[in-house]
Scaffold this motif. Structure first.
Motif, PDB file in Angstrom:
ATOM      1  N   CYS A  26       0.857  -1.178   0.000  1.00  0.00           N
ATOM      2  CA  CYS A  26       0.000   0.000   0.000  1.00  0.00           C
ATOM      3  C   CYS A  26       0.899   1.236   0.000  1.00  0.00           C
ATOM      4  N   GLU A  27       0.301   2.406   0.226  1.00  0.00           N
ATOM      5  CA  GLU A  27       1.055   3.634   0.470  1.00  0.00           C
ATOM      6  C   GLU A  27       0.176   4.584   1.263  1.00  0.00           C
ATOM      7  N   ILE A  28       0.797   5.530   1.949  1.00  0.00           N
ATOM      8  CA  ILE A  28       0.049   6.460   2.782  1.00  0.00           C
ATOM      9  C   ILE A  28      -0.848   7.320   1.901  1.00  0.00           C
ATOM     10  N   GLU A  29      -2.139   7.313   2.221  1.00  0.00           N
ATOM     11  CA  GLU A  29      -3.124   7.998   1.392  1.00  0.00           C
ATOM     12  C   GLU A  29      -3.778   9.171   2.104  1.00  0.00           C
ATOM     13  N   SER A  30      -3.876   9.104   3.442  1.00  0.00           N
ATOM     14  CA  SER A  30      -4.560  10.149   4.202  1.00  0.00           C
ATOM     15  C   SER A  30      -4.087  10.095   5.653  1.00  0.00           C
ATOM     16  N   PRO A  31      -4.511  11.054   6.510  1.00  0.00           N
ATOM     17  CA  PRO A  31      -4.018  11.094   7.891  1.00  0.00           C
ATOM     18  C   PRO A  31      -4.262   9.825   8.688  1.00  0.00           C
ATOM     19  N   GLY A  32      -5.299   9.066   8.350  1.00  0.00           N
ATOM     20  CA  GLY A  32      -5.568   7.843   9.077  1.00  0.00           C
ATOM     21  C   GLY A  32      -4.499   6.780   8.890  1.00  0.00           C
ATOM     22  N   CYS A  33      -3.634   6.953   7.890  1.00  0.00           N
ATOM     23  CA  CYS A  33      -2.584   5.963   7.603  1.00  0.00           C
ATOM     24  C   CYS A  33      -1.330   6.163   8.446  1.00  0.00           C
ATOM     25  N   ARG A  34      -1.226   7.266   9.153  1.00  0.00           N
ATOM     26  CA  ARG A  34       0.048   7.642   9.774  1.00  0.00           C
ATOM     27  C   ARG A  34       0.603   6.566  10.683  1.00  0.00           C
ATOM     28  N   ASN A  35      -0.251   5.945  11.479  1.00  0.00           N
ATOM     29  CA  ASN A  35       0.201   4.925  12.422  1.00  0.00           C
ATOM     30  C   ASN A  35      -0.329   3.543  12.052  1.00  0.00           C
ATOM     31  N   CYS A  36      -0.379   3.266  10.759  1.00  0.00           N
ATOM     32  CA  CYS A  36      -0.945   2.022  10.252  1.00  0.00           C
ATOM     33  C   CYS A  36      -0.239   0.801  10.851  1.00  0.00           C
ATOM     34  N   GLY A  50     -10.652   4.152  18.250  1.00  0.00           N
ATOM     35  CA  GLY A  50      -9.573   5.114  18.366  1.00  0.00           C
ATOM     36  C   GLY A  50      -8.290   4.552  17.769  1.00  0.00           C
ATOM     37  N   GLU A  51      -7.181   5.197  18.057  1.00  0.00           N
ATOM     38  CA  GLU A  51      -5.903   4.814  17.464  1.00  0.00           C
ATOM     39  C   GLU A  51      -5.043   4.083  18.482  1.00  0.00           C
ATOM     40  N   SER A  52      -4.278   3.106  17.995  1.00  0.00           N
ATOM     41  CA  SER A  52      -3.371   2.351  18.850  1.00  0.00           C
ATOM     42  C   SER A  52      -1.955   2.449  18.303  1.00  0.00           C
ATOM     43  N   GLY A  53      -1.006   1.993  19.096  1.00  0.00           N
ATOM     44  CA  GLY A  53       0.377   1.973  18.641  1.00  0.00           C
ATOM     45  C   GLY A  53       1.150   3.223  19.022  1.00  0.00           C
ATOM     46  N   PRO A  54       2.447   3.251  18.689  1.00  0.00           N
ATOM     47  CA  PRO A  54       3.293   4.404  19.022  1.00  0.00           C
ATOM     48  C   PRO A  54       2.747   5.683  18.402  1.00  0.00           C
ATOM     49  N   GLY A  55       2.714   6.736  19.196  1.00  0.00           N
ATOM     50  CA  GLY A  55       2.252   8.027  18.684  1.00  0.00           C
ATOM     51  C   GLY A  55       0.755   8.114  18.510  1.00  0.00           C
ATOM     52  N   ALA A  56      -0.001   7.231  19.178  1.00  0.00           N
ATOM     53  CA  ALA A  56      -1.456   7.258  19.049  1.00  0.00           C
ATOM     54  C   ALA A  56      -2.009   8.627  19.432  1.00  0.00           C
ATOM     55  N   ASP A  94      12.271   7.846   9.702  1.00  0.00           N
ATOM     56  CA  ASP A  94      12.530   8.261  11.077  1.00  0.00           C
ATOM     57  C   ASP A  94      11.345   7.963  11.991  1.00  0.00           C
ATOM     58  N   ARG A  95      10.224   7.543  11.418  1.00  0.00           N
ATOM     59  CA  ARG A  95       9.053   7.184  12.216  1.00  0.00           C
ATOM     60  C   ARG A  95       8.762   5.689  12.143  1.00  0.00           C
ATOM     61  N   GLY A  96       9.726   4.923  11.636  1.00  0.00           N
ATOM     62  CA  GLY A  96       9.527   3.497  11.499  1.00  0.00           C
ATOM     63  C   GLY A  96       9.223   3.120  10.057  1.00  0.00           C
ATOM     64  N   PRO A  97       8.896   1.861   9.795  1.00  0.00           N
ATOM     65  CA  PRO A  97       8.646   1.427   8.422  1.00  0.00           C
ATOM     66  C   PRO A  97       7.449   2.146   7.804  1.00  0.00           C
ATOM     67  N   VAL A  98       7.563   2.472   6.509  1.00  0.00           N
ATOM     68  CA  VAL A  98       6.445   3.069   5.772  1.00  0.00           C
ATOM     69  C   VAL A  98       6.282   2.322   4.451  1.00  0.00           C
ATOM     70  N   TRP A  99       5.062   2.302   3.960  1.00  0.00           N
ATOM     71  CA  TRP A  99       4.797   1.670   2.670  1.00  0.00           C
ATOM     72  C   TRP A  99       5.562   2.379   1.559  1.00  0.00           C
TER      73      TRP A  99
END
Length: 283
Positions: free
Chosen positions: A24-34, A221-227, A61-66
């Motif tokens: 995939c790839e980051i598409e919108s703000p909801g993807c930030r902490n996928c 809600g959001e989970s994970g680092p930086g929730a 710098d924020r971890g793995p990204v698509w």
């Protein structure tokens, strides 16, 4: 089995994830902490046992990204639901977006052919690319291509008696903020037996939401680092609107940033201890 709360079999036991397409790839703000993005980068990309994940993520710098690379799983994975006789609910593509712009139509055709051949199962397909999903189904030739693949896989014409849209498939879109409410129009325009909205991670109050034609709203809600922080009033307003629209409501979780009990269903506000499925979806 999957720990995703809204992927459940008819008897209440956990369903499964099915990932015939990954990436995939980051598409919108909801993807930030996928979660899928982090998991793919940490456990799957570079793992020789799942070589199709290679190159789907990259470090940041924020971890793995698509990276945007889309890959098809081996045929044994693509056909896995055909091998399973026990009725099972599958979340389709938990590790990617089936309707990503770079997913070839032929791959989507094969996924839907397998689902057509498995009336004993239930499938939940979630995307952020609502426009691509609509265009795929309304475009010319999709049903014929799916029919041809299904006939080849089963070597029998019996499957073609299945009604379209498939009664065992729910199509959904993610909706994390007010700006993304424009995904609802394409979802309503997409032929589907069941339509659902995943308001997760819910990042703000959505205001008035047109739930006409929507069978279920899943909220979390959001989970994970930086929730990011979460307000219980946001799902509460969605629940009110679901009641007005006769839409099923499923409260998945609170926000991890708000406290350690964000997944403790018994610890949710009493009025939000609601987990409903669309009428008729689970046999």
């Amino acid at each position: 089995m999957t720990k995703i709360e809204w992927v459940r079999n008819a008897d209440g036991s956990p369903g499964k994830t099915w990932n015939p397409i990954v990436g995939c790839e980051i598409e919108s703000p909801g993807c930030r902490n996928c979660y899928a993005m982090r998991f793919a980068g940490a456990r799957l990309d570079g793992n020789p046992q799942v070589p199709h994940y290679a190159g789907t993520t990259q470090p940041s710098d924020r971890g793995p990204v698509w990276t945007g690379k889309i890959a098809k799983a081996p045929q044994r994975t693509m056909l896995a639901p055909l091998k399973r006789k026990k009725p099972t609910t599958y979340f389709v593509n938990s590790m990617g977006d089936l309707f990503h712009e770079d997913t070839p139509d032929a791959w989507i055709d094969e996924v839907f052919a397998v689902m057509a051949l498995c009336p004993q199962h239930r499938f939940q397909v979630l995307t952020k690319r609502a426009g691509r999903m609509r265009d795929y189904f309304l475009g010319r030739g999709a049903m014929l291509r799916i029919d041809q693949i299904a006939l080849r896989l089963l070597d029998s014409p019996l499957w073609s008696k299945r009604p379209w849209p498939l009664s065992n498939v729910a199509l959904g879109v993610s909706l994390e903020d007010r700006k993304r409410k424009d995904r609802l129009g394409p979802l309503r325009d997409t032929p589907a037996a069941y339509r659902f909205v995943s308001a997760e991670p819910l990042l703000e109050d959505l205001g008035d939401v047109d739930l006409s034609g929507i069978d279920q709203v899943i909220c979390g809600g959001e989970s994970g680092p930086g929730a990011r922080l979460y307000n219980w009033d946001w799902p509460r307003d969605l629940l009110r609107q679901c009641r007005d629209a006769d839409t099923a409501f499923f409260m998945k979780q609170g926000g991890q940033a708000n406290g350690p009990d964000f997944k403790d269903f018994a610890g949710f506000p009493p009025d939000l201890q609601v987990r409903e499925f669309p009428k008729g979806f689970l046999p």
